[in-house]
Scaffold this motif. Structure first.
Motif, PDB file in Angstrom:
ATOM      1  N   LYS A 317       2.705   6.436   8.617  1.00 32.57           N
ATOM      2  CA  LYS A 317       2.986   5.050   8.999  1.00 32.57           C
ATOM      3  C   LYS A 317       2.272   4.099   8.049  1.00 32.57           C
ATOM      4  O   LYS A 317       1.342   4.479   7.330  1.00 32.57           O
ATOM      5  CB  LYS A 317       2.563   4.777  10.441  1.00 32.57           C
ATOM      6  CG  LYS A 317       1.072   4.884  10.703  1.00 32.57           C
ATOM      7  CD  LYS A 317       0.758   4.549  12.161  1.00 32.57           C
ATOM      8  CE  LYS A 317      -0.740   4.661  12.429  1.00 32.57           C
ATOM      9  NZ  LYS A 317      -1.069   4.314  13.848  1.00 32.57           N
ATOM     10  N   GLY A 318       2.735   2.846   8.053  1.00 31.07           N
ATOM     11  CA  GLY A 318       2.076   1.797   7.281  1.00 31.07           C
ATOM     12  C   GLY A 318       2.003   2.107   5.800  1.00 31.07           C
ATOM     13  O   GLY A 318       3.000   2.430   5.139  1.00 31.07           O
ATOM     14  N   GLU A 319       0.807   2.017   5.247  1.00 33.56           N
ATOM     15  CA  GLU A 319       0.594   2.239   3.827  1.00 33.56           C
ATOM     16  C   GLU A 319       0.919   3.670   3.411  1.00 33.56           C
ATOM     17  O   GLU A 319       1.263   3.924   2.253  1.00 33.56           O
ATOM     18  CB  GLU A 319      -0.852   1.902   3.449  1.00 33.56           C
ATOM     19  CG  GLU A 319      -1.191   0.420   3.571  1.00 33.56           C
ATOM     20  CD  GLU A 319      -2.615   0.119   3.151  1.00 33.56           C
ATOM     21  OE1 GLU A 319      -3.338   1.070   2.773  1.00 33.56           O
ATOM     22  OE2 GLU A 319      -3.000  -1.068   3.184  1.00 33.56           O
ATOM     23  N   GLU A 320       0.819   4.602   4.353  1.00 35.01           N
ATOM     24  CA  GLU A 320       1.166   5.991   4.047  1.00 35.01           C
ATOM     25  C   GLU A 320       2.644   6.115   3.685  1.00 35.01           C
ATOM     26  O   GLU A 320       3.016   6.884   2.791  1.00 35.01           O
ATOM     27  CB  GLU A 320       0.847   6.893   5.240  1.00 35.01           C
ATOM     28  CG  GLU A 320      -0.630   6.977   5.581  1.00 35.01           C
ATOM     29  CD  GLU A 320      -0.880   7.700   6.899  1.00 35.01           C
ATOM     30  OE1 GLU A 320      -1.956   8.307   7.020  1.00 35.01           O
ATOM     31  OE2 GLU A 320       0.001   7.648   7.783  1.00 35.01           O
ATOM     32  N   VAL A 321       3.485   5.346   4.372  1.00 37.27           N
ATOM     33  CA  VAL A 321       4.918   5.350   4.072  1.00 37.27           C
ATOM     34  C   VAL A 321       5.155   4.766   2.678  1.00 37.27           C
ATOM     35  O   VAL A 321       5.928   5.316   1.879  1.00 37.27           O
ATOM     36  CB  VAL A 321       5.699   4.551   5.133  1.00 37.27           C
ATOM     37  CG1 VAL A 321       7.166   4.411   4.720  1.00 37.27           C
ATOM     38  CG2 VAL A 321       5.596   5.236   6.492  1.00 37.27           C
ATOM     39  N   ASP A 322       4.494   3.649   2.381  1.00 31.61           N
ATOM     40  CA  ASP A 322       4.635   3.035   1.058  1.00 31.61           C
ATOM     41  C   ASP A 322       4.225   4.008  -0.041  1.00 31.61           C
ATOM     42  O   ASP A 322       4.878   4.109  -1.087  1.00 31.61           O
ATOM     43  CB  ASP A 322       3.790   1.765   0.973  1.00 31.61           C
ATOM     44  CG  ASP A 322       4.270   0.671   1.921  1.00 31.61           C
ATOM     45  OD1 ASP A 322       5.473   0.688   2.268  1.00 31.61           O
ATOM     46  OD2 ASP A 322       3.452  -0.177   2.319  1.00 31.61           O
ATOM     47  N   ARG A 323       3.125   4.721   0.200  1.00 27.23           N
ATOM     48  CA  ARG A 323       2.656   5.686  -0.788  1.00 27.23           C
ATOM     49  C   ARG A 323       3.665   6.817  -0.966  1.00 27.23           C
ATOM     50  O   ARG A 323       3.918   7.282  -2.092  1.00 27.23           O
ATOM     51  CB  ARG A 323       1.296   6.256  -0.344  1.00 27.23           C
ATOM     52  CG  ARG A 323       0.744   7.343  -1.255  1.00 27.23           C
ATOM     53  CD  ARG A 323       0.475   6.831  -2.654  1.00 27.23           C
ATOM     54  NE  ARG A 323       0.106   7.904  -3.557  1.00 27.23           N
ATOM     55  CZ  ARG A 323      -1.138   8.356  -3.714  1.00 27.23           C
ATOM     56  NH1 ARG A 323      -2.138   7.811  -3.016  1.00 27.23           N
ATOM     57  NH2 ARG A 323      -1.379   9.323  -4.566  1.00 27.23           N
TER      58      ARG A 323
END
Length: 425
Positions: A317-323
């Protein structure tokens, strides 16, 4: 205009697209001059409340003896023997309370009927109980709050919306983000289906996230077409920018991101991956998510002998998805039945070309994507292979897709929802 809105989750505490959609819609509503009072079963204190006033059900004192709850008790026709007599208390603890109260000469009725309920805030084994408690607290909130209209998101909150409508007499709009037919195919959970139909029957308007969902609501739940409206989801526009690739591996990366459940079609992703790897073994596949089919999916990957080419990240979720998107060369959404599907829009925003199933709501509005039937593994494998090996193809889809999603906004969705509100009021 004030909206009393019921939702089961709100960022950053989300399990999928529902919380993301609620956040995007309420942010856009604020720009429209709409004040949103957003009720969640459990708040954690770190939620972004710039666009909403968050109400935590755990803070609400509920006195079941109030006049407003008489219809609830009159309609109660059964008692589950193994149910907790008080929220999360055992039978032994219940009798201990009674004995303590008698010994101390206190009125134990006050403790029995006046309660602040505790919620897990998730989707565990007490989910049905929490849905019922949530609806009871909704009545108290509706009695104590000034608002013009009620908006309830997904089946978990429909009963709460109905209770709020009963107490206030205000109109109710329910938002269908998914149906039991999406989640379970034809093997529907009759209890969940019953709650969904109860919500739809009692709503003044039904908002669906796609025409695909609208058709299901009309044909499977017997709702009149004029009552059911489509408002496609959007995507946060301020983040529209080129995302710098941060690849940790040399190989091309193909990503699945979503719940590992029947609805999302992870098994089709695995079978297509196997076919691609027969032609080119220099590709890595990522399955990002968790769910009831995860172990079965891992076993199938092992059976096919492609474990060294597969990575399982768990829920992101969040920044993990962007990464994850920054690591990806292709994103695949092979959903069996996807009411909408925000993740392909997020992928395009991150400069990742997408392959999506035709059985998805997002396919109704996203033209710049390769579209396949979820069951057509050969077509899916061919699409993945083409995206990986024909350089101009992914560049074209990303370039044109980013232009396209500038018009797929939450502002547009909020404007349509506001019109629905105005018609009801």
């Amino acid at each position: 205009m004030k909206v009393l809105m019921f939702g089961w989750e709100f960022p950053p505490h989300i399990t999928g697209g529902l919380g993301t959609a609620c956040f995007g819609l309420t942010n856009a509503m604020m720009k429209q001059g709409i004040e949103v009072i957003f009720v969640v079963p459990k708040a954690y204190g770190d939620e972004n409340q710039e666009a909403v006033r968050l109400v935590n059900c755990e803070d609400i004192l509920l006195d079941i003896r109030q006049e407003i709850y008489k219809p609830y008790w009159n309609a109660l026709s059964y008692v589950e023997i193994n149910s907790n007599l008080l929220p999360y208390q055992s039978e032994e603890e219940y009798y201990q309370i009674i004995n303590e109260s008698r010994n101390q000469g206190t009125n134990f009725q006050e403790r029995l009927f006046s309660e602040k309920y505790h919620f897990s805030g998730g989707y565990g084994k007490t989910l049905y109980e929490e849905v019922e408690r949530y609806s009871l607290i909704a009545a108290t909130i509706a009695q104590q709050t000034d608002f013009d209209i009620i908006h309830a998101h997904d089946w978990l909150t429909y009963k709460a919306g109905i209770e709020a409508k009963r107490i206030s007499g205000k109109p109710l709009a329910i938002h269908v983000h998914a149906t039991e037919f999406d989640r379970s195919g034809e093997n529907v959970n009759s209890h969940v289906y019953g709650i969904e139909k109860y919500g739809m029957d009692n709503a003044d308007r039904i908002i669906c996230v796609s025409n695909l969902t609208r058709d299901i609501v009309i044909n499977k739940y017997g709702q009149p077409a004029e009552k059911v409206l489509t408002v496609h989801n959007g995507i946060e526009q301020p983040a529209l920018k080129s995302i710098k690739k941060q690849k940790a591996v040399k190989e091309k990366v193909v990503t699945f991101l979503g719940r590992v459940t029947f609805q999302k079609g992870p098994e089709y992703f695995v079978e297509a991956a196997y076919k691609v790897l027969q032609k080119n073994s220099n590709v890595r596949f990522v399955l990002a998510g968790s769910g009831d089919l995860l172990n079965k999916t891992i076993q199938r990957v092992a059976q096919l002998g492609i474990s060294d080419r597969f990575h399982f990240t768990g829920f992101l979720k969040g920044e993990e998805v962007d990464r994850m998107f920054s690591e990806s060369d292709v994103y695949v959404m092979p959903s069996v039945s996807e009411p909408f599907g925000i993740s392909p829009l997020e992928a395009v925003r991150s400069d990742v070309p997408v392959i999506i199933s035709r059985q998805s709501g997002v396919s109704e509005i996203l033209e710049n994507a390769l579209k396949v039937d979820f069951w057509d593994i050969d077509a899916m494998a061919d699409a993945i292979y083409a995206m990986l090996h024909y350089e101009t193809l992914p560049k074209m889809f990303v370039r044109d897709g980013k232009k396209e999603i500038e018009y797929i906004s939450w502002d547009k969705a909020a404007s349509l929802v506001k019109k629905i509100y105005e018609e009801l009021i």
